[in-house]
Design an enzyme around this catalytic site. Structure first.
Site, PDB file in Angstrom:
ATOM      1  N   ASP A  96      -4.002  -5.042   8.044  1.00  0.00           N
ATOM      2  CA  ASP A  96      -3.552  -4.244   6.895  1.00  0.00           C
ATOM      3  C   ASP A  96      -4.084  -2.821   7.008  1.00  0.00           C
ATOM      4  O   ASP A  96      -4.645  -2.268   6.062  1.00  0.00           O
ATOM      5  CB  ASP A  96      -4.021  -4.900   5.594  1.00  0.00           C
ATOM      6  CG  ASP A  96      -3.270  -4.386   4.375  1.00  0.00           C
ATOM      7  OD1 ASP A  96      -2.168  -3.808   4.547  1.00  0.00           O
ATOM      8  OD2 ASP A  96      -3.774  -4.543   3.251  1.00  0.00           O
ATOM      9  N   GLY A 128      -4.029  -9.569  -5.520  1.00  0.00           N
ATOM     10  CA  GLY A 128      -3.474 -10.890  -5.715  1.00  0.00           C
ATOM     11  C   GLY A 128      -4.518 -11.987  -5.767  1.00  0.00           C
ATOM     12  O   GLY A 128      -4.281 -13.045  -6.350  1.00  0.00           O
TER      13      GLY A 128
END
Length: 234
Positions: free
Chosen positions: A162, A34
């Site tokens: 993450d 992203g």
């Protein structure tokens, strides 16, 4: 284990490569997220010195957004402080032609999710010895990040946020490393998470992270617990 050589991916070969980017020759695109592209590159250090690296280059369209620039620079500053055999190594942070980038070591091997997928497709589970060795390596890398201190001795309270099989990488010589501190949180970060923005992958997320409550290193250990459960049960 399959050896992944630094060849330009088929997808990248259809684009206009090679490209010159400062001291780097971009050979192809490895992937895109992203906020940035992951690019296979050759560093030309002069005097005949060359080295294959990965360049994480911020999307040009985001360079005008101060929020995303600060996020990217937060990652760069943190990555520059990490120095451990079980964490991917960052060699340079910079800006070329108005685009911010992070240069890091190129790794030959496979991410843990790709390894697991290959075994599952063959009707088997990942060998327990290989799995436990890889996970122990990655826990060592995470511990280094969790214990990281700034140059003045300040504890940085790093949380990766993450920890997933796609961010745990096993090299062709059997060493596992933690990748991508792109959404990591540290006590000294300049940029806070925007209200309503959830960072991380839901399936691996600790409850406090999901509810946007304050988190610490235990959130990463929760995520690693989910990874271990998935990998050992198939």
């Amino acid at each position: 284990m399959e050896r992944v050589s630094p060849r330009v991916p088929l997808e990248a070969s259809r684009q206009t490569y090679p490209q010159t980017f400062g001291r780097y020759t971009i050979l192809g695109k490895l992937g895109s997220g992203g906020m940035a592209d992951a690019l296979l590159a050759m560093l030309d250090g002069g005097l005949g010195f060359q080295k294959v690296v990965v360049v994480k280059r911020m999307h040009a369209s985001l360079g005008r957004d101060e929020h995303f620039v600060k996020m990217f620079l937060d990652e760069a500053r943190l990555a520059a402080k990490l120095n451990h055999p079980n964490v991917v190594t960052t060699s340079e942070v910079g800006e070329t032609d108005g685009q911010y980038f992070i240069a890091m070591e190129y790794l030959e091997g496979l991410s843990l999710d790709r390894i697991a997928r290959r075994y599952i497709q063959g009707g088997d589970n990942v060998p327990l010895g290989l799995l436990l060795r890889a996970l122990c390596d990655c826990l060592e890398g995470l511990h280094h990040a969790h214990e990281l201190r700034d140059f003045d001795g300040t504890h940085l309270a790093v949380v990766h946020r993450d920890v997933t099989p796609s961010n745990l990488f096993v090299t062709s010589d059997g060493v596992a490393k933690v990748l991508d501190f792109g959404i990591a949180k540290a006590a000294t970060q300049d940029e806070a998470t925007r209200t309503g923005m959830l960072k991380g992958k839901l399936a691996y997320m600790a409850p406090e992270q999901f509810f946007s409550a304050p988190i610490d290193r235990r959130a990463d250990l929760w995520s690693m617990g989910v990874v271990i459960w998935e990998m050992t049960t198939g």
